[in-house]
Design a protein around this motif. Sequence first.
Motif, PDB file in Angstrom:
ATOM      1  N   GLN A   1      10.169  -1.049   6.965  1.00  0.00           N
ATOM      2  CA  GLN A   1      10.693  -0.500   8.204  1.00  0.00           C
ATOM      3  C   GLN A   1       9.560  -0.339   9.215  1.00  0.00           C
ATOM      4  O   GLN A   1       8.448   0.044   8.859  1.00  0.00           O
ATOM      5  N   PRO A   2       9.814  -0.618  10.499  1.00  0.00           N
ATOM      6  CA  PRO A   2       8.767  -0.442  11.510  1.00  0.00           C
ATOM      7  C   PRO A   2       8.404   1.030  11.688  1.00  0.00           C
ATOM      8  O   PRO A   2       9.206   1.923  11.389  1.00  0.00           O
ATOM      9  N   ALA A   3       7.201   1.268  12.174  1.00  0.00           N
ATOM     10  CA  ALA A   3       6.749   2.646  12.391  1.00  0.00           C
ATOM     11  C   ALA A   3       7.624   3.339  13.425  1.00  0.00           C
ATOM     12  O   ALA A   3       8.009   2.750  14.434  1.00  0.00           O
ATOM     13  N   THR A   4       7.946   4.594  13.163  1.00  0.00           N
ATOM     14  CA  THR A   4       8.805   5.348  14.081  1.00  0.00           C
ATOM     15  C   THR A   4       7.978   5.965  15.212  1.00  0.00           C
ATOM     16  O   THR A   4       6.745   6.046  15.154  1.00  0.00           O
ATOM     17  N   PHE A   5       8.699   6.440  16.225  1.00  0.00           N
ATOM     18  CA  PHE A   5       8.039   7.142  17.326  1.00  0.00           C
ATOM     19  C   PHE A   5       7.317   8.372  16.794  1.00  0.00           C
ATOM     20  O   PHE A   5       6.187   8.673  17.204  1.00  0.00           O
ATOM     21  N   TYR A   6       7.959   9.089  15.862  1.00  0.00           N
ATOM     22  CA  TYR A   6       7.324  10.282  15.315  1.00  0.00           C
ATOM     23  C   TYR A   6       6.052   9.925  14.546  1.00  0.00           C
ATOM     24  O   TYR A   6       5.032  10.617  14.660  1.00  0.00           O
ATOM     25  N   THR A   7       6.086   8.854  13.769  1.00  0.00           N
ATOM     26  CA  THR A   7       4.894   8.437  13.031  1.00  0.00           C
ATOM     27  C   THR A   7       3.752   8.121  13.982  1.00  0.00           C
ATOM     28  O   THR A   7       2.598   8.486  13.741  1.00  0.00           O
ATOM     29  N   ARG A   8       4.060   7.461  15.082  1.00  0.00           N
ATOM     30  CA  ARG A   8       3.016   7.041  16.021  1.00  0.00           C
ATOM     31  C   ARG A   8       2.490   8.188  16.878  1.00  0.00           C
ATOM     32  O   ARG A   8       1.290   8.234  17.175  1.00  0.00           O
TER      33      ARG A   8
ATOM     34  N   ARG B   1       3.008   2.192   3.187  1.00  0.00           N
ATOM     35  CA  ARG B   1       4.367   1.673   3.377  1.00  0.00           C
ATOM     36  C   ARG B   1       5.363   2.309   2.416  1.00  0.00           C
ATOM     37  O   ARG B   1       6.570   2.135   2.542  1.00  0.00           O
ATOM     38  N   VAL B   2       4.832   3.047   1.449  1.00  0.00           N
ATOM     39  CA  VAL B   2       5.641   3.835   0.513  1.00  0.00           C
ATOM     40  C   VAL B   2       4.912   5.156   0.304  1.00  0.00           C
ATOM     41  O   VAL B   2       3.677   5.203   0.303  1.00  0.00           O
ATOM     42  N   LEU B   3       5.674   6.230   0.143  1.00  0.00           N
ATOM     43  CA  LEU B   3       5.092   7.534  -0.156  1.00  0.00           C
ATOM     44  C   LEU B   3       5.482   7.949  -1.571  1.00  0.00           C
ATOM     45  O   LEU B   3       6.609   7.721  -2.002  1.00  0.00           O
TER      46      LEU B   3
ATOM     47  N   PRO C   1       0.836  -1.212   0.000  1.00  0.00           N
ATOM     48  CA  PRO C   1       0.000   0.000   0.000  1.00  0.00           C
ATOM     49  C   PRO C   1       0.862   1.249   0.000  1.00  0.00           C
ATOM     50  O   PRO C   1       1.935   1.291   0.599  1.00  0.00           O
ATOM     51  N   PHE C   2       0.391   2.281  -0.679  1.00  0.00           N
ATOM     52  CA  PHE C   2       1.138   3.533  -0.741  1.00  0.00           C
ATOM     53  C   PHE C   2       0.168   4.709  -0.657  1.00  0.00           C
ATOM     54  O   PHE C   2      -1.032   4.576  -0.898  1.00  0.00           O
ATOM     55  N   ALA C   3       0.719   5.865  -0.296  1.00  0.00           N
ATOM     56  CA  ALA C   3      -0.065   7.107  -0.246  1.00  0.00           C
ATOM     57  C   ALA C   3       0.625   8.151  -1.113  1.00  0.00           C
ATOM     58  O   ALA C   3       1.831   8.065  -1.384  1.00  0.00           O
ATOM     59  N   VAL C   4      -0.142   9.147  -1.527  1.00  0.00           N
ATOM     60  CA  VAL C   4       0.393  10.174  -2.415  1.00  0.00           C
ATOM     61  C   VAL C   4       0.354  11.529  -1.723  1.00  0.00           C
ATOM     62  O   VAL C   4      -0.579  11.853  -0.984  1.00  0.00           O
ATOM     63  N   LEU C   5       1.392  12.309  -1.963  1.00  0.00           N
ATOM     64  CA  LEU C   5       1.480  13.693  -1.511  1.00  0.00           C
ATOM     65  C   LEU C   5       1.483  14.559  -2.757  1.00  0.00           C
ATOM     66  O   LEU C   5       2.322  14.364  -3.646  1.00  0.00           O
ATOM     67  N   ILE C   6       0.560  15.487  -2.842  1.00  0.00           N
ATOM     68  CA  ILE C   6       0.455  16.321  -4.037  1.00  0.00           C
ATOM     69  C   ILE C   6       1.151  17.647  -3.796  1.00  0.00           C
ATOM     70  O   ILE C   6       0.809  18.384  -2.873  1.00  0.00           O
TER      71      ILE C   6
END
Length: 570
Positions: free
Chosen positions: A496-503, A423-425, A399-404
């Motif tokens: 890569q596991p989720a970071t502290f900042y992501t959480r 999991r990818v940007l 799965p991926f997300a997009v930043l415009i």
Amino acid sequence: MPASCSTPTPLLYFLHYPPLPMSNPRFVLALTPLYRLLLAALSGALLSLAFPSHPDHPLAFLYHPLWAHCALIPLLLVLKDRGFKAGFASGWISGLVWNLLSLYWVAYTQGGGLAVVGGTGLMAAYLGLFTGLCTGLFNVLAARWGAKALALLPLLWTGQEYLLSLGELGFPWLLLGHGQAALPHFIQYATWTGVFGVSCWVVGLNALFYSALVGRRIFLAGVALGYLLPWVHAQSAMTTTVPTEGLRIGLIQPNTTYIDKWAPNGLERTFSALATLSRQAAKRDPELLVWPETAVPCDPVSRASCRGRIQALVEDLDIPLLTGAPHANYNAAFFVQPGATTLPSYAKMHLVPFGERTPYRDAIPLLRDIDWTRLTGDLGPAEFARGTEHAVFAHPRHPFAVLICFESIFPNLVRQHVAAGARVLVNITNDSWFGRSAGPYQHALINAMRAVENRTAIARSATTGISLFIDPFGRTYEATDLFTPAVAVASVPVGQPATFYTRHGDLFAWSCLLIVLVAFVARFRKPRAVSKTAEADHDLEAEYDPETDRDPRAEHDPEVDHDIEADHDP
């Protein structure tokens, strides 16, 4: 010519001699208004050197992120023993110069008309207010605690940067930490603090350098530690085994301009260029093709022929495709898959203020009635609608997300995409507006910080460049040149596991704001009664009064007082 062996090196000179006369309050008072202005402007100029320039700039060799580590020293010299108003003015001047020199390329947009050029100046003046607020408040704290207030300056700066990232007028492009993304071996702790922790580190180094310059050399030990700790942490973090699992992505850079796409027969020419480059990329076996922002000048939802042409190409290549395209009143992205009848989409959530939407037009009805084109003659926002939902596209592999476009400059927005399951940007953008300037290089670098914060790889497709890949540690590869048709195909690591900042988000920035708030409460509390001894000490110190802008020590008998330069006898 080589220096004589008997000549001390600059470092030995610096360590051998006592503090410079700049530490003398009367030296600071002796600075004329012109010198104060020039020193404040010098800090702004040095800060601009810490961000990328165009490689063809005649002074490109001067630009380096390390300038940020000492850029605030001239400003701190100006701030010494000054009140809020003087501190605010000096900080605003620094911020104005910094933003003008770094964001000059904004004036290129919309054809570079007078209104856009004037708007660029107003933008720089507005952004400078945040720097001014920081320095003004610092002087308020310094009036109570003196040099000890320097310990709070990094937290104050972090707080104002965080505030700069909020709201519809938010524009956190020139966060100090963003410029440091070019130094991946020093910024890996951003997985804990986000970019704001890196900015705090940079200001802390400035405070230590300044303290060593005008105070005790022992602060150089703090400088050494300030470099050593993040470097050691980065060495440990970057030796972590990168997952072997990945997603192979093909980036398409068609090198088409706004005029090319929307002129007569523009759709045909644009689609032909995209299809040709996509077929070239398909020969290298990508698992996902990416077209840039508004790659096609048609709405694939409302216009069946537009959707049909894109779908036919996807079926022919048998490769999923992400493309930017307009939809209704949205700046959107669509995920087209072989054999699929649905068309998942994402609408841009943070729109460019005044470029894509008038800020706060929903909250302030009066703003809806302003005709910006008529008012300015050449400038009018498109008035796009804002997207409201994070979208994670279900690619068969990952799965991926997009930043415009400039959504990539907002740390919290990007973090939320990853927290939602991406999991990818993928960043799709059209930087052709900025011409051959520093803009595309700055924009690309900011993406590297987002990759580090979330330990998530990023693939970036730009209409005219720079297209590139960024690994989870902020290292870039397969970068394209500006204003040339190009294809880039590479694999990005996933897993890569989720970071502290992501959480947890911007806990570090919030903590800085909280500490600053507590400091101001303590600053304005009524002080305890002081002893006679303390009062005598205060009389001897005769501290500078920022309200009167006078130094009692400067009023001594001139025959007893020494000359300013005589205070320092090397």
